[in-house]
Write a protein that holds these residues in place. Sequence first.
Motif, PDB file in Angstrom:
ATOM      1  N   ARG A  76      -5.777   2.317   5.026  1.00 35.41           N
ATOM      2  CA  ARG A  76      -5.641   0.952   4.847  1.00 35.41           C
ATOM      3  C   ARG A  76      -4.005   0.439   5.469  1.00 35.41           C
ATOM      4  NH1 ARG A  76      -7.458  -1.452  -0.872  1.00 35.41           N
ATOM      5  NH2 ARG A  76      -9.048   0.063  -1.438  1.00 35.41           N
ATOM      6  N   SER A 112      -3.805  -0.258  -7.489  1.00 35.96           N
ATOM      7  CA  SER A 112      -4.902  -0.029  -6.663  1.00 35.96           C
ATOM      8  C   SER A 112      -6.014  -1.397  -6.895  1.00 35.96           C
ATOM      9  CB  SER A 112      -5.636   1.207  -6.917  1.00 35.96           C
ATOM     10  OG  SER A 112      -4.705   2.209  -6.567  1.00 35.96           O
ATOM     11  N   ASP A 118       0.930  -1.176  -0.120  1.00 33.09           N
ATOM     12  CA  ASP A 118       0.032   0.106  -0.125  1.00 33.09           C
ATOM     13  C   ASP A 118       0.868   1.552  -0.138  1.00 33.09           C
ATOM     14  OD1 ASP A 118      -2.401  -1.428  -0.037  1.00 33.09           O
ATOM     15  OD2 ASP A 118      -2.633  -1.515   2.000  1.00 33.09           O
ATOM     16  N   SER A 145      -6.102  -5.083  -5.679  1.00 34.48           N
ATOM     17  CA  SER A 145      -6.504  -5.406  -4.417  1.00 34.48           C
ATOM     18  C   SER A 145      -7.781  -5.848  -4.394  1.00 34.48           C
ATOM     19  CB  SER A 145      -6.319  -4.233  -3.420  1.00 34.48           C
ATOM     20  OG  SER A 145      -7.234  -3.122  -3.658  1.00 34.48           O
ATOM     21  N   TRP A 201      -5.658   5.389   1.228  1.00 39.64           N
ATOM     22  CA  TRP A 201      -4.859   4.544   1.249  1.00 39.64           C
ATOM     23  C   TRP A 201      -3.962   4.517   2.772  1.00 39.64           C
ATOM     24  CZ3 TRP A 201      -6.557   2.620  -3.157  1.00 39.64           C
ATOM     25  CH2 TRP A 201      -5.898   1.275  -3.365  1.00 39.64           C
ATOM     26  N   ASP A 235     -13.034  -1.309   1.794  1.00 34.31           N
ATOM     27  CA  ASP A 235     -11.703  -1.210   0.802  1.00 34.31           C
ATOM     28  C   ASP A 235     -12.363  -1.685  -0.666  1.00 34.31           C
ATOM     29  OD1 ASP A 235     -10.244  -0.598   2.846  1.00 34.31           O
ATOM     30  OD2 ASP A 235      -9.102  -2.299   2.821  1.00 34.31           O
TER      31      ASP A 235
END
Length: 246
Positions: A78, A136, A59, A139, A75, A181
Amino acid sequence: MNTVLNKKDFETKLRSMGSMYHIHHPFHIRMYEGKCTKEEIQGWVANRFYYQTSIPIKDAAIMSNNPPIDHRRKWITRIMDHDSTGGGIEAWLELGEAVGLKKENLISHKYLLPSVKFAVDAYINFAKQSSWREASMSSLTEMFAPQIHQQRLNTWPKHYPWIKTDGLRYFQKRLSEARRDVEHGLAITLEEFNTVELQNKACEILQFKLDILWTICDALYLAYELKRPPYFNIKDCNARKKIITG
């Protein structure tokens, strides 16, 4: 795909790839059916810890590729989910202790299998070398994660009563975090991948991430179920060290 999909159909296409999620791997099927030995559970927890410690690194790599500020802020959340006090990494250490592993052996990655390391490192390198948009959307395997977390919460207390239930905090924690997320990652993907070429690329990236998770399970299956060389399980860890150093 030969024609560009609207957002609804594109999302349906991405979600359909869940049929290749590692929840369907023979190792995971054995796990939720209660057929794994204590050693197999320990091996999974120990090797998966390497993946867990790599998530905030991945990340941070995405952030280093300079996404817009609103995405960077999300982010940061995260990273904190995993790398803060009481976060996911600490919760996974609790899981390790709950299954009978020593904390120092988890942190040192004593039981890490070579192909697990290779697969996870490939994921980190992808995040470092790709655009923030591509990294991105990789994920998005999180679309399928709540099911696997709930599956463990439902089956482990019944099949593996020797595991301390307070060690399952990670799975409970990720039920809500993963859904949040996904909402963010899916919004980026549906907005940014808006041509045939880009949508095909998105599917390739998601398949790449699915392959990484599947490869981790392959390594565990070889080491802990088939006990095939050059892979070694927890009991054979000292033997492996003798081979490497001898």
